[in-house]
Structure formats: structure tokens, C-alpha cells
Design an enzyme around this catalytic site. Structure first.
Site, short mmCIF file in Angstrom:
data_model
loop_
_atom_site.label_atom_id
_atom_site.label_comp_id
_atom_site.label_asym_id
_atom_site.label_seq_id
_atom_site.Cartn_x
_atom_site.Cartn_y
_atom_site.Cartn_z
N TYR A 20 -22.94 -23.14 52.23
CA TYR A 20 -23.87 -22.21 51.58
C TYR A 20 -25.31 -22.63 51.85
O TYR A 20 -26.11 -21.85 52.37
CB TYR A 20 -23.60 -22.20 50.07
CG TYR A 20 -24.46 -21.24 49.28
CD1 TYR A 20 -24.25 -19.86 49.35
CD2 TYR A 20 -25.47 -21.71 48.45
CE1 TYR A 20 -25.04 -18.99 48.62
CE2 TYR A 20 -26.25 -20.83 47.71
CZ TYR A 20 -26.03 -19.48 47.80
OH TYR A 20 -26.82 -18.62 47.06
N GLU A 34 -26.75 -24.81 53.99
CA GLU A 34 -27.20 -24.82 55.39
C GLU A 34 -27.14 -23.41 55.98
O GLU A 34 -27.97 -23.05 56.81
CB GLU A 34 -26.37 -25.79 56.23
CG GLU A 34 -26.49 -27.25 55.80
CD GLU A 34 -27.83 -27.91 56.12
OE1 GLU A 34 -28.84 -27.21 56.32
OE2 GLU A 34 -27.87 -29.16 56.16
N ARG A 83 -21.05 -28.28 49.65
CA ARG A 83 -21.97 -27.17 49.37
C ARG A 83 -22.71 -26.73 50.62
O ARG A 83 -23.48 -25.75 50.59
CB ARG A 83 -23.01 -27.59 48.32
CG ARG A 83 -22.42 -28.00 46.98
CD ARG A 83 -23.50 -28.56 46.07
NE ARG A 83 -24.36 -27.54 45.55
CZ ARG A 83 -24.28 -27.04 44.31
NH1 ARG A 83 -23.39 -27.48 43.48
NH2 ARG A 83 -25.11 -26.10 43.90
N THR A 116 -30.89 -30.35 34.29
CA THR A 116 -31.58 -29.12 33.87
C THR A 116 -31.45 -28.01 34.92
O THR A 116 -31.24 -28.27 36.10
CB THR A 116 -33.08 -29.38 33.65
OG1 THR A 116 -33.66 -29.78 34.89
CG2 THR A 116 -33.31 -30.43 32.59
N1 LIG Z 1 -27.24 -15.39 41.26
C1 LIG Z 1 -28.06 -16.37 41.55
O1 LIG Z 1 -28.43 -17.16 40.66
C2 LIG Z 1 -28.59 -16.56 42.96
C3 LIG Z 1 -29.43 -17.67 43.20
C4 LIG Z 1 -29.91 -17.85 44.49
C5 LIG Z 1 -29.62 -16.93 45.49
N2 LIG Z 1 -28.82 -15.88 45.23
C6 LIG Z 1 -28.50 -14.97 46.35
O2 LIG Z 1 -28.57 -13.62 45.95
C7 LIG Z 1 -27.56 -12.86 46.61
C8 LIG Z 1 -26.70 -12.13 45.58
O3 LIG Z 1 -26.10 -13.09 44.72
P1 LIG Z 1 -25.19 -12.65 43.48
O4 LIG Z 1 -25.38 -13.65 42.42
O5 LIG Z 1 -25.39 -11.22 43.19
O6 LIG Z 1 -23.74 -12.91 44.10
P2 LIG Z 1 -22.44 -11.99 44.14
O7 LIG Z 1 -21.34 -12.82 44.69
O8 LIG Z 1 -22.24 -11.31 42.83
O9 LIG Z 1 -22.87 -10.88 45.19
C9 LIG Z 1 -22.72 -11.02 46.58
C10 LIG Z 1 -22.25 -9.69 47.13
O10 LIG Z 1 -22.11 -9.79 48.56
C11 LIG Z 1 -20.87 -9.24 48.95
N3 LIG Z 1 -20.46 -9.90 50.20
C12 LIG Z 1 -20.09 -11.20 50.37
N4 LIG Z 1 -19.80 -11.43 51.66
C13 LIG Z 1 -20.00 -10.25 52.32
C14 LIG Z 1 -19.86 -9.84 53.68
N5 LIG Z 1 -19.45 -10.70 54.63
N6 LIG Z 1 -20.14 -8.54 54.00
C15 LIG Z 1 -20.55 -7.67 53.04
N7 LIG Z 1 -20.69 -8.00 51.74
C16 LIG Z 1 -20.42 -9.27 51.39
C17 LIG Z 1 -19.94 -9.53 47.78
O11 LIG Z 1 -18.79 -8.72 47.78
C18 LIG Z 1 -20.87 -9.28 46.61
O12 LIG Z 1 -20.88 -7.93 46.24
C19 LIG Z 1 -26.76 -13.84 47.47
O13 LIG Z 1 -27.23 -13.79 48.79
C20 LIG Z 1 -27.09 -15.18 46.85
O14 LIG Z 1 -27.02 -16.22 47.80
C21 LIG Z 1 -28.29 -15.69 43.99
#
Ligand SMILES: NC(=O)c1ccc[n+]([C@@H]2O[C@H](COP(=O)([O-])OP(=O)(O)OC[C@H]3O[C@@H](n4cnc5c(N)ncnc54)[C@H](O)[C@@H]3O)[C@@H](O)[C@H]2O)c1
Length: 310
Positions: A144, A146, A141, A209
Site C-alpha cells: 500500500y 510504496e 504494509r 495517536t
Molecule cells: N479512509 C482513509 O482514512 C484514507 C486515508 C488515506 C488515503 N485514503 C485513500 O482514499 C481512497 C479511498 O479510500 P476509502 O477509505 O474510501 O477506501 P474504500 O476501500 O472504502 O474505497 C476504495 C474503493 O476502490 C474500489 N477499488 C479497489 N480496487 C479497485 C480496482 N482495481 N478497480 C476499481 N475500483 C477499485 C473499491 O471497491 C472501493 O469502492 C483510497 O485511494 C485510499 O488509499 C483513504
């Protein structure tokens, strides 16, 4: 009204954020390479005069005149971010540098979508922002976790060294419509399995949880953070402090879908955190924010969405 760039805008959270910002009348530019996002998530915005889409990879430089940047580009589910771990960490690190350079060049405010994963498998429960985390630097993991930790470091270094106007949020588990069906995240997994009548898979014994935040609540928090007072950088936790164990969630999904699926148990994957719950006092104080949508209500909306795609 502002000119706003949303990277990862075609993804799950990004698509909801774009929709809300467009609705409020801002000029929104969505940047995405469509690794996990899709045009379908944002297709209803194509007809809006104040929405633009750029196919672009954030590991490459970008220069656009904007007032605000929301940096969300990064695959978020283990199945997706472990598919190409080197690319994942590259996206977090180079994506952060490129968006910070852009913000520095055009004097924009930039918000980083960080994650509760920076706390790793937490030795402190629940997790306040002051907790430094317990992350394995060499596990599966780590690309992501780090990557996101380095991105936070870069944000604070650009702030200290170049006075870039930064905001950092740490997002906890979020769910809602537009999640992809095959990303292996627990809410979408359970709903898809229930709707198909397949067995519902719980990893471990089901007592671990998670706290689940509905996407509309999260988007509200993100916008409040972006527009928070000068000098408040965060990091700030955004998530729902109400904890549910996996067994309770599975049972809830079965009930709400009216499914006949059975629950089965499989071995817990490596480094899977056993518990996660945000302390949200800082978000309450600084942003006057807390989640308002109960799990049942959010699940109903999410199930309705998955019924239309499964
Ligand atoms: N969903 C969650 O529970 C959650 C929790 C913690 C953090 N996050 C953060 O929120 C953000 C969005 O998460 P999400 O759940 O919508 O994920 P997701 O995978 O649905 O969305 C990520 C988006 O980024 C785009 N992407 C990926 N690599 C790319 C690159 N190199 N250049 C341009 N676009 C790129 C993907 O195509 C996608 O549209 C992320 O940064 C994620 O780490 C989400």
C-alpha cells in the site's frame, strides 16, 4: 457544470464525493470493481439523471470524455489491502498510469488520493509535505505505502514530461458513514464493538495517536484542491491536526454509544506507526481549508450510521 470521473466511487470516501458532486449538478461517472465498495453506498444516486456507474477495474485501460478525474480506487484498510498485496500495488501503480493516460488523452485534470502512509513511521512529527517519509520497502504494509508513493512519482513524471494537469492530496485518517464494518480501522472497529457490547480492542498500550478527519470536511478539501489555481499541484496534506490517543478515542466511543463494553489490549501489529499528525498550513494557505467538524459531532453521525447497519 463538469463531467467528472470518480474511481473507487462506491467506496467509503468515493460515495460521499459522488453524492456531493451530483448534488452540485455535475455529470458524475463512478467507476468501481466493488472489491471493498458496494452499490448500497451509492444506491440513492441511481435515480439521478446526472449519475452513471461503470463496473470496471482501474488496472485496465479506460477512455471516457471527462473534464476531471478523482482517482480513489484502491483498498485503504490493512485488512483489505493485505488480502491480495500484489493486486493492491498493481491497483495503485496501473490505476495511476491508466488514469494519467486518460487525463493526457482527453486533457482532463486528474487528482490522486494519496495518503499519510507515504510518511511511513515518521521520524518527523507532525508531518509537513516536505518530509520524505520513513517507509519499510519490504514489510506487510509496503504494497500500500510504496504503491501510493510510486503513484505520486508517476503523477509528477506525467506532469513534468507530458504537462498533465495534476493535483495530489495526502489524506490522513478519515471516518464517517459508509465505512465498512469489517475493515479493521480503528473508528469503525471501536464503534462496532461498542454497539455489539463486545470488548473494545486496543493494539499496543493505547498511547499511539491518530488524527481523525470527518468525511464531509475531507470531501470539501478534495473539491477545493481539484479546483485550485493552475500550477498548484500539491502534494497537500488533508487531515485533522487534532490528535487523539487510542485510549481516549475508545472511552469517547463508549460514552457516546452508552455501551457496557470493556477495553482490552492486544499486541501492536508490525510496522504500525506510533504517531501521525498533519501539518495543514499549505491547505490553509492555498485552499483556505481546515476541518470544521469536531470529533464528538462526527462520531455521533458515524454511530448513527453504524446503528442502522450493525
Ligand atoms: N479512509 C482513509 O482514512 C484514507 C486515508 C488515506 C488515503 N485514503 C485513500 O482514499 C481512497 C479511498 O479510500 P476509502 O477509505 O474510501 O477506501 P474504500 O476501500 O472504502 O474505497 C476504495 C474503493 O476502490 C474500489 N477499488 C479497489 N480496487 C479497485 C480496482 N482495481 N478497480 C476499481 N475500483 C477499485 C473499491 O471497491 C472501493 O469502492 C483510497 O485511494 C485510499 O488509499 C483513504
Amino acid at each position: 457544470m463538469k463531467r467528472i470521473l470518480v474511481t473507487g466511487g462506491a467506496g467509503f470516501i468515493g460515495s460521499h464525493l459522488c453524492e456531493r458532486l451530483v448534488k452540485e449538478g455535475n455529470d458524475v461517472i463512478c467507476v468501481d470493481n466493488f472489491f471493498t465498495g458496494s452499490k448500497k453506498n451509492i444506491e440513492k444516486l441511481f435515480e439521478c439523471h446526472n449519475f452513471e456507474l461503470i463496473r470496471h477495474d482501474v488496472t485496465k485501460e479506460l477512455l471516457v470524455e471527462v473534464d476531471q478525474v478523482y482517482n480513489l480506487a484502491c483498498p485503504a484498510s490493512p485488512v483489505h489491502y493485505q488480502y491480495d498485496p500484489v493486486k493492491t500495488i498493481n491497483t495503485s501503480v496501473m490505476g495511476a498510469i491508466n488514469m494519467l493516460e486518460l487525463a493526457k488523452a482527453v486533457r482532463a485534470r486528474v487528482l490522486q488520493a494519496s495518503t499519510s502512509e507515504v510518511y511511513g513511521d515518521p521520524a518527523v512529527h507532525p508531518q509537513p509535505e516536505e518530509y520524505w517519509g520513513n517507509v519499510n520497502p519490504i514489510g506487510i504494509r509496503s504494497c500500500y505505502d510504496e504503491g501510493k508513493r510510486v503513484a505520486e512519482t508517476l503523477f509528477f513524471d506525467y506532469h513534468r514530461q507530458y504537462s498533465v494537469d495534476i493535483k495530489v492530496i495526502r489524506i490522513f485518517n478519515t471516518y464517517g458513514p459508509n465505512m465498512s464494518t469489517n475493515d479493521g480501522r480503528v473508528v469503525s472497529n471501536f464503534i462496532v464493538q461498542a454497539l455489539k457490547g463486545d470488548d473494545i480492542t486496543i493494539y499496543g498500550n493505547g498511547t499511539q495517536t491518530r488524527s481523525f478527519c470527518y468525511v464531509d470536511d475531507l470531501v470539501e478539501g478534495m473539491i477545493r484542491m481539484m479546483n485550485s489555481r493552475d500550477g498548484f499541484t500539491g502534494p497537500v496534506n488533508l487531515g485533522n491536526p487534532r490528535e487523539f490517543n487510542m485510549l481516549a478515542l475508545a472511552e469517547k466511543v463508549i460514552k457516546l454509544t452508552g455501551s457496557k463494553s470493556k477495553i482490552i489490549y492486544k499486541e501492536l501489529p508490525a510496522d504500525d506507526p506510533t504517531q501521525r499528525k498533519p501539518v495543514i498550513d499549505l491547505a490553509k494557505k492555498e485552499l483556505d481549508w481546515e476541518p470544521t467538524i469536531p470529533l464528538d459531532k462526527g462520531l455521533e453521525k458515524t454511530i448513527e450510521y453504524f446503528r442502522s447497519v450493525v
